[in-house]
Design an enzyme around this catalytic site. Structure first.
Site, short mmCIF file in Angstrom:
data_model
loop_
_atom_site.label_atom_id
_atom_site.label_comp_id
_atom_site.label_asym_id
_atom_site.label_seq_id
_atom_site.Cartn_x
_atom_site.Cartn_y
_atom_site.Cartn_z
N HIS A 1 -22.47 7.57 0.51
CA HIS A 1 -23.66 7.05 1.20
C HIS A 1 -23.46 6.99 2.71
CE1 HIS A 1 -27.41 4.86 1.73
NE2 HIS A 1 -26.77 3.89 2.37
N ASP B 1 -29.98 6.02 5.84
CA ASP B 1 -30.34 4.75 5.22
C ASP B 1 -31.57 4.18 5.95
OD1 ASP B 1 -28.92 2.63 3.17
OD2 ASP B 1 -29.77 1.55 4.87
N ASP C 1 -23.63 10.07 -3.35
CA ASP C 1 -24.43 8.85 -3.14
C ASP C 1 -25.55 8.81 -4.16
OD1 ASP C 1 -25.77 6.64 -2.21
OD2 ASP C 1 -26.73 7.72 -0.54
#
Lengths: 309, 427
Positions: free
Chosen positions: B402, B247, B374
């Protein structure tokens, strides 16, 4: 269309109850107090940096009660007058011409100049343009000459560094180190928060304090400096004032214009009375010792020129 | 002061904010002349980048008096964004003032510093660090006894902010960077295996976890997150780093790689990217729209919803909410999604394009474990594969979502250890 002066905050009124009039000088709006009989002798009370007419709040009552007309202008750039954001209109020549315009429009004659700090050279500079109408001078912690620069004005900490090119924009404009910390910092009698605010509130607006930076830069140290010619012009004409009753009132504890400045003025104006010194007072002696100074001025004027024309 | 020439394109994404206007630069002619000498110009602009990575310019005007006669100092900010905190600007401007003192024969730079100290004392307005009350710190007791996370925090100070990190094991450093809206806790399944084979360092990004949390929105920008993490790496002086990023951990980490490629030996990028401003996935846009309409995030609920591994307990989910006693602590978490560059002129997009050009040149080995569940980062591994020359074969982790570290942390750690071993065998 007539413009109006900015409205004064309510908290200021108990300290400064007088109405300011406005007049257009050289295209800009000048604020001034005009109290007392309009037929009486006008006394121009002239402030310096970074103050405004507020500095003379202890003088207006005693002078009018003694039969004088008290006129207290705010210089263009200061107080409730217009504050142009252009340095080039804040030179000594402009300030002097602005006061001359006020004198002309109010048709002042037989007037008295009372000046401290920039009120000295700018007041005397204007009076010299209308010297036929000048009747007396009172000078307090100021200067009118080029030959001597004291330690404060030549010192890099903080003075010359404070207002140096670019650096001055950072300290004096962006951070308002002088416009928001002036008279309260050196007050000898310990002024109240509200009184401090009375001096500082006029510069709270961003960029409203050009004059607080242009004035220091106009104190000339060497030939060619900003303001050199204007001070020199005044200095050269001082002999013309030999017959004008002059009084020096001095706060020797002021580190900006210590007693050496009074002594030099006395050399150039040997007919001047004084210096009469006032202790417990710093640079803004009108704030520290207002009633005492006002009494000394009334006594001097009564003795020399009187209130009636 | 090192002057630079920024690209026209960079300037097109910025706005010039006049900070200081010197109408009378030659009120002291010798200072104006010294400035001309030091900049090499009498008229025009010189640019520099500050310690805060902000771009500034000094603009000089020649009015025919034989020296520069007017000056303007500009700060350049993201074109349509509020400017950064005033104390950063003041710190940067003060550095410039000191430079003026250094290059001027008639001004002493130590006087400038002394006058600044005096102004700081006297006025309290000239602030060069975070003002009182502008930074929050989550009470430490909230982090006590979190399930599966016995790690004491270590701290370094970065720009006056306390940055927390976990350090375990010895050897070459493995730097693990988390993203939105998590903290180092996310890596708790990977710390034990990786700390057996090396030195694991897991920082909490500013605004997250046990690190300090500036309150104001404008404290945070893509550039600021990069700057803080770069200074973290520089402060610990990490070398030979294996970087693991997921991320925003990748968005931030890859920019640092581009700035200091010599410090990084291996890159492990998981469900992340370095977006160059050409759109995003539908799922990302949905998440961004949702998140930007919240005034407070229910972080444990978000984690619980996204995690595929249903063994995540309520107590574990709650640990993700621990850094945020109230919404005032959530500024970073709340605004992070909107800072992902999706348009060419998005703040950070240009910087990422510049960084990508650097990353393209690197031979650094890259491993891309990618969670199949994800939708937000779907296809991101293919994007990174187009940038990096030296990628390991695809490594899809189909069962994971995710938060791949939650769903398959131990498995991914094992892949990473095997991959590093295989690289070391070859070399």
């Amino acid at each position: 269309m007539t413009r109006e002066l900015p409205t004064k905050p309510d908290w200021l009124k108990p300290l400064f109850p007088w109405e300011q009039h406005s007049i257009t000088v050289n295209g800009r709006l000048m604020a001034y107090v005009d109290e007392g009989d309009t037929k009486a002798r006008p006394v121009l009370l002239l402030h310096g940096n970074p103050t405004w007419g507020f500095l003379y709040r202890d003088f207006i009552g005693p002078l009018t009660e003694a039969g004088y007309r008290a006129i207290v202008p705010d210089w263009i750039g200061a107080g409730y007058s217009d504050n142009p954001r252009v340095d080039a209109v804040l030179t000594s020549a402009h300030h002097i011409a602005d006061l001359v315009s006020l004198m002309d429009q109010l048709k002042l004659r037989g007037f008295v100049i009372v000046g401290q700090d920039w009120g000295g050279p700018q007041g005397v500079g204007a009076a010299l343009q209308r010297v036929e109408r000048l009747d007396a001078i009172v000078l307090m912690n100021t200067w009118l000459f080029t030959g001597y620069v004291g330690r404060f004005h030549s010192s890099p900490r903080p003075w010359t560094t404070w207002h140096a090119p670019l650096i001055g924009q950072f300290f004096m404009k962006r951070h308002k180190v002088l416009s928001l910390e002036g008279p309260s910092t050196v007050s000898q009698r310990g002024m109240t928060e509200t009184e401090a605010q009375g001096y500082h509130h006029i510069y709270e607006e961003t960029d409203s304090d050009h004059v607080v930076l242009t004035w220091p830069r106009t104190i000339p140290m060497r030939e060619g400096d900003r303001g050199w010619n204007d001070i020199l012009n005044i200095e050269r004409r001082l002999p013309e004032l030999a017959d004008v009753p002059t009084l020096l009132l001095w706060a020797p504890e002021d580190n900006v214009f210590p007693i050496e400045y009074a002594n030099r003025l006395k050399e150039l104006m040997p007919h001047a009375e004084g210096p009469i010194t006032f202790d417990k007072a710093a640079h803004f002696l009108q704030d520290d010792r207002g009633p005492d100074l006002a009494r000394a001025i009334v006594e001097f004027l009564n003795r020399t020129v009187g209130g009636s024309l | 002061m090192k002057f630079i020439t920024p690209a026209e394109e960079e300037l097109s994404y910025l706005r010039a904010d006049p900070l200081l206007w010197e109408q009378e630069l030659d009120v002291r002619p010798e200072v104006a002349e010294d400035i001309e000498k030091a900049t090499g110009i009498r008229a025009g602009r010189v640019y520099w980048r500050s310690e805060h990575d902000h771009l500034y310019a000094l603009e000089l005007a020649d009015l025919g008096r034989g020296r520069p006669s007017m000056a303007m100092v500009y700060g350049f900010w993201d074109r349509y964004e509020p400017r950064p905190p005033e104390h950063e600007i003041d710190a940067d401007l003060l550095k410039f003032m000191i430079w003026v003192g250094e290059i001027s024969k008639s001004i002493d730079s130590s006087d400038v510093e002394r006058v600044a100290e005096f102004a700081q004392m006297q006025t309290g307005r000239l602030q060069t660090t975070w003002p009182e009350g502008s930074v929050l710190r989550t009470p430490e007791e909230r982090f006590a006894n979190l399930p599966g996370f016995p790690y004491e925090a270590k701290y370094v100070e970065v720009e006056g902010l306390r940055m927390a990190y976990v350090e375990e094991g010895k050897g070459d450093p493995t730097l693990m960077l988390h993203g939105e809206p998590t903290w180092g806790y996310l890596y708790r399944h990977m710390i034990p295996p990786l700390s057996k084979v090396g030195r694991v360092i897991v920082p909490d990004q500013i605004g997250c976890g046990r690190s300090d949390k500036p309150v104001a929105d404008n404290a945070y920008s893509y550039k600021a997150f990069v700057r803080w993490m770069r200074k973290f790496v520089q402060t610990l002086d990490l070398q030979g780093i294996t970087l693991i990023g997921q991320d925003w951990g990748g968005l931030v980490g890859l920019r640092i790689v581009a700035q200091m490629p010599e410090r990084f030996s291996r890159l492990v990028m998981m469900n992340t990217g370095i977006p160059d401003g050409r759109g995003g996935t539908r799922a990302f846009f949905a998440w961004r729209r949702f998140s930007q309409r919240q005034t407070e995030l229910d972080v444990p609920a978000l984690i619980k919803q996204a995690v595929q591994d249903h063994t995540l307990t309520d107590a574990e989910a709650a640990a993700y909410g621990v850094p945020f006693p109230s919404k005032e602590y959530q500024t970073a978490a709340l605004l992070w999604p909107r800072q992902v560059p999706t348009r060419p002129d998005h703040p950070g997009a240009y910087d990422n394009r510049v960084a990508i050009e650097v990353l393209r040149t690197l031979d650094t080995p890259v491993l891309l474990p990618w969670a199949g569940g994800d939708a937000v980062t779907h296809g991101g591994d293919a994007g990174l594969r187009r940038i990096f020359k030296n990628c390991a074969p695809p490594l899809p982790i189909e069962s994971a979502g995710h938060f791949i570290q939650e769903d398959a942390g131990e498995e991914v750690a094992k892949h990473i250890i095997d991959w590093i071993e295989s690289i070391q065998k070859i070399s």
